[in-house]
Scaffold this active site. Structure first.
Site, mmCIF file in Angstrom:
data_model
loop_
_atom_site.group_PDB
_atom_site.id
_atom_site.type_symbol
_atom_site.label_atom_id
_atom_site.label_comp_id
_atom_site.label_asym_id
_atom_site.label_seq_id
_atom_site.Cartn_x
_atom_site.Cartn_y
_atom_site.Cartn_z
ATOM 1 N N ARG A 159 0.871 -1.186 0.000
ATOM 2 C CA ARG A 159 0.000 0.000 0.000
ATOM 3 C C ARG A 159 0.897 1.221 0.000
ATOM 4 O O ARG A 159 1.679 1.419 0.928
ATOM 5 C CB ARG A 159 -0.924 0.004 1.216
ATOM 6 N N HIS A 163 -7.380 0.799 -6.386
ATOM 7 C CA HIS A 163 -7.522 -0.123 -5.252
ATOM 8 C C HIS A 163 -8.150 -1.412 -5.821
ATOM 9 O O HIS A 163 -9.317 -1.707 -5.560
ATOM 10 C CB HIS A 163 -8.396 0.515 -4.166
ATOM 11 N N GLN A 181 -9.990 -4.118 -3.639
ATOM 12 C CA GLN A 181 -11.319 -3.678 -3.203
ATOM 13 C C GLN A 181 -12.355 -3.955 -4.298
ATOM 14 O O GLN A 181 -13.444 -4.470 -4.026
ATOM 15 C CB GLN A 181 -11.268 -2.171 -2.895
ATOM 16 N N ASP A 228 -17.337 6.902 -1.651
ATOM 17 C CA ASP A 228 -16.109 6.778 -0.859
ATOM 18 C C ASP A 228 -15.851 8.149 -0.221
ATOM 19 O O ASP A 228 -16.533 9.133 -0.555
ATOM 20 C CB ASP A 228 -14.943 6.333 -1.774
ATOM 21 N N CYS A 233 -16.474 1.364 0.449
ATOM 22 C CA CYS A 233 -15.303 0.523 0.727
ATOM 23 C C CYS A 233 -14.894 0.585 2.195
ATOM 24 O O CYS A 233 -14.242 -0.331 2.692
ATOM 25 C CB CYS A 233 -14.134 0.956 -0.152
ATOM 26 N N ARG A 255 -13.675 -9.042 1.391
ATOM 27 C CA ARG A 255 -12.255 -8.766 1.154
ATOM 28 C C ARG A 255 -11.433 -10.010 1.480
ATOM 29 O O ARG A 255 -10.466 -10.343 0.793
ATOM 30 C CB ARG A 255 -11.774 -7.581 2.018
HETATM 31 N N1 NVA Z 1 -10.083 6.513 -1.201
HETATM 32 C C1 NVA Z 1 -9.718 6.067 0.120
HETATM 33 C C2 NVA Z 1 -9.903 4.586 0.221
HETATM 34 C C3 NVA Z 1 -9.557 3.987 1.562
HETATM 35 C C4 NVA Z 1 -9.731 2.487 1.576
HETATM 36 C C5 NVA Z 1 -8.275 6.463 0.403
HETATM 37 O O1 NVA Z 1 -7.423 6.309 -0.483
HETATM 38 O O2 NVA Z 1 -7.999 6.950 1.510
HETATM 39 N N1 CP Z 2 -11.331 -0.518 2.301
HETATM 40 C C1 CP Z 2 -10.057 -0.581 2.751
HETATM 41 O O1 CP Z 2 -9.122 -0.841 2.008
HETATM 42 O O2 CP Z 2 -9.908 -0.382 4.097
HETATM 43 P P1 CP Z 2 -8.528 -0.238 4.887
HETATM 44 O O3 CP Z 2 -7.971 1.110 4.553
HETATM 45 O O4 CP Z 2 -8.956 -0.336 6.344
HETATM 46 O O5 CP Z 2 -7.606 -1.332 4.493
#
Ligand code: NVA
Ligand code: CP
Length: 311
Positions: free
Chosen positions: A108, A135, A138, A231, A271, A299
């Site tokens: 990540r 992502h 997801q 989101d 998500c 997930r």
């Molecule tokens: N769009 C959000 C998704 C978190 C799972 C982010 O990148 O923070």
């Molecule tokens: N939806 C998702 O990826 O959540 P986290 O940021 O908690 O991993």
């Protein structure tokens, strides 16, 4: 089981529509077997997955770790700054070393290009656990959830209301178009999805005969929709733009009134984590439309499928 052994999963576009279906079918099968009492299916016994996190995570980290345990394998989870990466060791050198030590990497990161660099120099599968652009894990879990609720993809319409540049939306666009779902994005001017993502999604939509639209009004987006998705308005790494984003996206909250403008049996998806009172009201996320906890659970099973097929 079919396999995609050795492949990377940086973007949903790394899988053909047919391969994406394989992953979803495998996920549904693994979930069925889990509920039938097979808590461990040791397809990855003796294998080790390394997870690298440059940003916080609850669902992705816990579900990948649990997935690997349920496949009989092992996980090492590290923060980016705990590794020598944080002191400036190059991504290329890190990738060369990891290739010698583990069987796959889940990462990540802030910059999508860092994942591309990692994948370029690693001879083991690299899986995107969220970047500023996509992502994909997801989206796979979400397609599985949509299939469980609607029993089909073809002809369904997914409406995404909110930030059109969102990483989750980008992956959903490519996944939905690959499976024959229409996508309608309701977003303000200046927030249109990434042009390269749109090009890929539109190319796939042409093949599956689905339609992708970007519209300005949330009501227009959800009209006749089977799925309403949103989101956060401020993603991780966008904190400096917080005030502007909250101002620009204010009119794009998913409310009960908006859900009532979608199809009668429409579902609400997110998500997570959610900013209750911003992109969605409590009434919706806790209400009859919401399938967000199923999404979070899926997930686990979808990532088990990805690891089973790629690693
Ligand atoms: N769009 C959000 C998704 C978190 C799972 C982010 O990148 O923070
Ligand atoms: N939806 C998702 O990826 O959540 P986290 O940021 O908690 O991993």
């Amino acid at each position: 089981m079919r396999n995609l052994i050795g492949r990377d999963f940086i973007s949903v576009a790394d899988l053909t529509p047919e391969e994406l279906r394989w992953v979803i079918e495998a996920a549904l099968e693994l979930k069925r077997r889990f509920y039938a009492g097979e808590r461990v299916i040791p397809l990855k016994k003796g294998k080790t997955l390394l997870m690298i996190f440059q940003k916080p995570s609850t669902r992705t980290r816990v579900s990948f770790e649990q997935a690997m345990v349920q496949l009989g394998g092992h996980v090492i989870s590290l923060g980016w700054s705990e590794m020598q990466l944080g002191r400036g060791e190059t991504i290329a050198d890190t990738a060369r070393v990891l290739t010698r030590l583990v069987d796959g990497v889940v990462a990540r990161v802030y910059s999508h290009n860092d994942l591309i660099e990692l994948a370029k120099y690693a001879d083991i599968p690299v899986i995107n656990a969220l970047s500023d652009k996509e992502h994909p894990c997801q989206a796979v879990g979400d397609m599985m959830t949509i299939y469980e609720k609607k029993r089909r993809f073809k002809g369904l319409t997914l409406a995404f209301v909110g930030d059109g540049k969102d990483n989750v939306l980008h992956s959903l666009l490519i996944a939905a178009a690959s499976l024959g779902m229409n996508v309608r994005v309701g977003t303000p001017r200046g927030y249109d999805p990434d042009p390269e993502v749109m090009r890929i999604a539109e190319e796939r939509a042409r093949i599956t005969d689905s339609v992708i639209d970007v519209v300005r009004g949330p009501e227009e987006a959800v009209k006749g929709a089977d799925v309403v998705y949103t989101d956060v308005w401020v993603s991780m790494g966008q904190e400096a733009e917080k005030e502007k984003r909250l101002r620009d996206l204010r009119g794009f909250q998913v409310t009960a009134e908006l859900m009532n403008a979608a199809k009668r049996d429409a579902i609400f998806m997110h998500c997570l984590p959610a900013h209750r009172g911003f992109e969605v009201t409590n009434e919706v996320i806790d209400g009859k439309w919401s399938v967000v906890w199923d999404q979070a659970e899926n997930r686990l099973h979808s990532q088990k499928a990805l690891l089973a097929l790629l690693l």
